[in-house]
Design a protein around this motif. Structure first.
Motif, short mmCIF file in Angstrom:
data_model
loop_
_atom_site.label_atom_id
_atom_site.label_comp_id
_atom_site.label_asym_id
_atom_site.label_seq_id
_atom_site.Cartn_x
_atom_site.Cartn_y
_atom_site.Cartn_z
N PHE A 36 0.88 -0.95 0.00
CA PHE A 36 0.14 0.08 0.37
C PHE A 36 0.95 1.00 0.18
CE2 PHE A 36 -2.79 3.22 2.49
CZ PHE A 36 -3.31 3.47 1.19
N GLU A 37 1.96 1.44 0.57
CA GLU A 37 2.66 2.48 0.63
C GLU A 37 3.61 2.46 -0.28
OE1 GLU A 37 6.89 3.35 2.90
OE2 GLU A 37 5.82 1.97 3.25
N GLN A 38 4.04 1.88 -1.15
CA GLN A 38 4.39 1.80 -2.78
C GLN A 38 3.53 1.82 -3.29
OE1 GLN A 38 7.44 1.76 -3.73
NE2 GLN A 38 6.70 2.00 -6.22
N PHE A 39 2.47 1.51 -3.48
CA PHE A 39 0.86 2.47 -3.97
C PHE A 39 1.05 3.51 -4.53
CE2 PHE A 39 -3.79 3.61 -3.55
CZ PHE A 39 -3.73 3.82 -5.65
N LEU A 40 1.07 3.76 -2.87
CA LEU A 40 0.86 5.72 -2.70
C LEU A 40 2.69 6.11 -3.60
CD1 LEU A 40 -0.81 6.09 0.95
CD2 LEU A 40 -1.49 6.32 -1.62
N TYR A 41 3.49 5.84 -3.28
CA TYR A 41 4.51 6.23 -3.95
C TYR A 41 4.63 6.67 -5.57
CZ TYR A 41 9.38 7.18 -4.46
OH TYR A 41 10.52 7.73 -4.67
N GLY A 42 3.98 5.18 -5.69
CA GLY A 42 4.13 5.54 -7.13
C GLY A 42 3.45 5.76 -7.75
N PHE A 95 3.46 12.07 -3.46
CA PHE A 95 4.88 11.84 -2.57
C PHE A 95 5.42 11.40 -2.50
CE2 PHE A 95 0.08 10.63 -1.99
CZ PHE A 95 -1.28 11.52 -1.71
N SER A 96 6.49 12.46 -1.22
CA SER A 96 7.92 11.72 -1.29
C SER A 96 7.41 10.24 0.05
CB SER A 96 9.00 12.65 0.00
OG SER A 96 8.23 12.53 1.01
N TYR A 101 3.40 7.61 5.96
CA TYR A 101 3.03 8.23 6.79
C TYR A 101 1.02 8.36 6.12
CZ TYR A 101 7.33 9.48 9.83
OH TYR A 101 8.30 9.11 10.30
N ILE A 102 1.11 8.90 4.94
CA ILE A 102 -0.11 8.46 4.56
C ILE A 102 -0.72 7.73 4.62
CG2 ILE A 102 -0.75 9.34 2.70
CD1 ILE A 102 0.13 11.47 1.96
N SER A 103 0.07 6.63 4.14
CA SER A 103 -0.51 4.94 4.29
C SER A 103 -0.80 4.40 5.61
CB SER A 103 0.65 3.89 3.81
OG SER A 103 1.67 4.18 4.59
N MET A 152 11.47 -2.66 -4.46
CA MET A 152 11.86 -2.12 -3.87
C MET A 152 12.75 -1.88 -5.74
SD MET A 152 16.26 -2.51 -3.59
CE MET A 152 15.94 -1.98 -1.78
N ALA A 153 12.50 -2.57 -6.99
CA ALA A 153 12.59 -2.36 -8.11
C ALA A 153 11.54 -1.77 -8.75
CB ALA A 153 12.38 -3.48 -8.76
N GLN A 154 10.27 -1.67 -7.45
CA GLN A 154 9.35 0.12 -8.30
C GLN A 154 9.30 1.14 -7.74
OE1 GLN A 154 6.08 -2.27 -6.50
NE2 GLN A 154 5.39 -3.54 -8.72
N ARG A 155 10.36 0.74 -6.72
CA ARG A 155 10.65 2.18 -5.89
C ARG A 155 11.28 3.12 -6.05
NH1 ARG A 155 11.22 2.31 1.03
NH2 ARG A 155 8.59 2.01 -0.03
N LEU A 156 12.75 2.10 -7.52
CA LEU A 156 13.66 2.52 -7.84
C LEU A 156 13.58 3.40 -9.17
CD1 LEU A 156 17.05 0.05 -7.48
CD2 LEU A 156 17.05 2.69 -6.27
N THR A 157 12.58 2.73 -10.08
CA THR A 157 11.57 3.63 -11.25
C THR A 157 10.86 4.87 -11.22
OG1 THR A 157 11.45 1.32 -12.13
CG2 THR A 157 10.53 2.75 -12.88
N VAL A 158 10.45 4.66 -9.63
CA VAL A 158 9.73 5.86 -9.61
C VAL A 158 11.13 7.00 -8.68
CG1 VAL A 158 8.47 7.29 -7.74
CG2 VAL A 158 7.56 5.40 -8.36
N ILE A 159 11.85 6.39 -8.14
CA ILE A 159 13.02 7.90 -7.89
C ILE A 159 14.16 8.25 -9.17
CG2 ILE A 159 15.32 7.84 -6.64
CD1 ILE A 159 13.89 6.20 -4.51
N ALA A 160 14.44 7.24 -10.08
CA ALA A 160 14.64 7.65 -10.94
C ALA A 160 14.19 8.95 -11.44
CB ALA A 160 15.36 6.18 -11.83
N SER A 161 12.49 8.20 -12.38
CA SER A 161 12.06 9.18 -13.01
C SER A 161 11.85 10.54 -12.02
CB SER A 161 10.47 8.83 -12.79
OG SER A 161 10.05 8.70 -10.92
#
Length: 294
Positions: free
Chosen positions: A30-36, A40-41, A47-49, A205-214
């Motif tokens: 759920f946290e990664q869904f919001l970040y994706g 949000f940072s 914290y929102i999750s 982590m792969a999903q998270r790194l994709t967002v960070i790289a973007s």
């Protein structure tokens, strides 16, 4: 009809309870869904999750104990309206076809989620019309419900890395240097990530790194070392909806020896020097972006 009216608060409470618990069980997803979503940072998504889960659990308790029915019903209807607008936004922007209303426990399309919110709102309106506001002070019960919801929502599955941020991952540094020397990466600046394609947190982590790289437009300085017993990283990138960064395949023995059996492992590597290491739960978005932007 009267028996149905009497069950209304418990039906409403059960809906919010299932929603909150299911998000809590799959809190990382759920946290990664919001970040994706890119709105949000990483810290804000965390914290929102947690806040969302806490609010749903508090509402479940308030409806179950029939506390302040008029006031709580109005607040909940407003909240459902906000959630519905959010789902409409997801549908229009095509950012996601699942709003994670029930975490990973029950998958609902955006259309079904909107229908669920409408039906829930109708039940709340009916409950509000039939239920009388108690004249007795219920502040103690209210406080207990709020504290319980916050404690469970924030405390369960809370990442240990946030309580002890100074703890660094254990890995084989000699193995790392030898590997990067073999792949001619030792004199370069790279984010090196060790991932098993079957690992839940590796996928996140792969999903998270994709967002960070973007957020940096820098995909050249991220490298994956993948342990995949089927040797098909393309399926991994496709199923995780993540960017296919440069990648190398590793055999299981070498992978486990380097990572000490704990995965994923992310290393900020700069020309022979390890600047920082992370597991999934303690990734620092700002430091990683700063490293990529150097």
């Amino acid at each position: 009809m009267n028996s149905f009216i009497k069950t209304l608060p418990f039906l409403i409470a059960l809906t919010f309870l299932i929603s909150g618990i299911s998000k809590l069980i799959s809190s990382d997803v759920f946290e990664q869904f919001l970040y994706g979503l890119g709105l949000f940072s990483l810290d804000q998504a965390f914290y929102i999750s947690r806040l969302t889960v806490s609010v749903e659990l508090i509402l479940a308790l308030l409806f179950a104990f029939r506390l302040y029915p008029k006031t709580i019903s109005c607040f909940t209807l407003g909240l459902l309206f906000v959630f519905t607008i959010f789902i409409v936004y997801l549908n229009i922007s095509q950012k996601s076809d699942d709003c994670h209303c029930f975490g990973t426990l029950i998958r609902l399309s955006n259309g079904l989620s909107i229908l669920k919110n409408i039906l829930l709102a109708l039940l709340i309106i009916l409950y509000r019309k039939k239920e009388n506001q108690s004249q007795k002070s219920q502040k103690l019960k209210l406080a207990i419900c709020v504290i319980t919801g916050l404690f469970v929502g924030a405390g369960v599955n809370f990442p240990a890395s946030r309580l002890h941020p100074g703890i660094k991952p254990v890995y084989c540094e000699t193995c790392l240097n030898e590997l990067l020397d073999q792949t001619q990466l030792k004199n370069e600046k790279k984010i090196v990530c060790f991932i098993s394609t079957a690992c839940k947190y590796c996928k996140l982590m792969a999903q998270r790194l994709t967002v960070i790289a973007s957020k940096t437009d820098n995909n050249n300085d991220i490298v994956y070392f993948l342990w995949d017993d089927k040797n098909n990283p393309e399926i991994f990138f496709e199923t995780t909806h993540s960017y296919p960064f440069s990648n190398y395949k590793m055999d299981v023995i070498s992978f486990l020896k380097l990572t000490k059996g704990t995965m994923p492992l992310l290393v900020l590597y700069n020309q022979g020097k390890v600047e920082q290491t992370y597991r999934y739960s303690d990734m620092d978005e700002n430091k990683i972006i700063e490293f990529l932007n150097k």
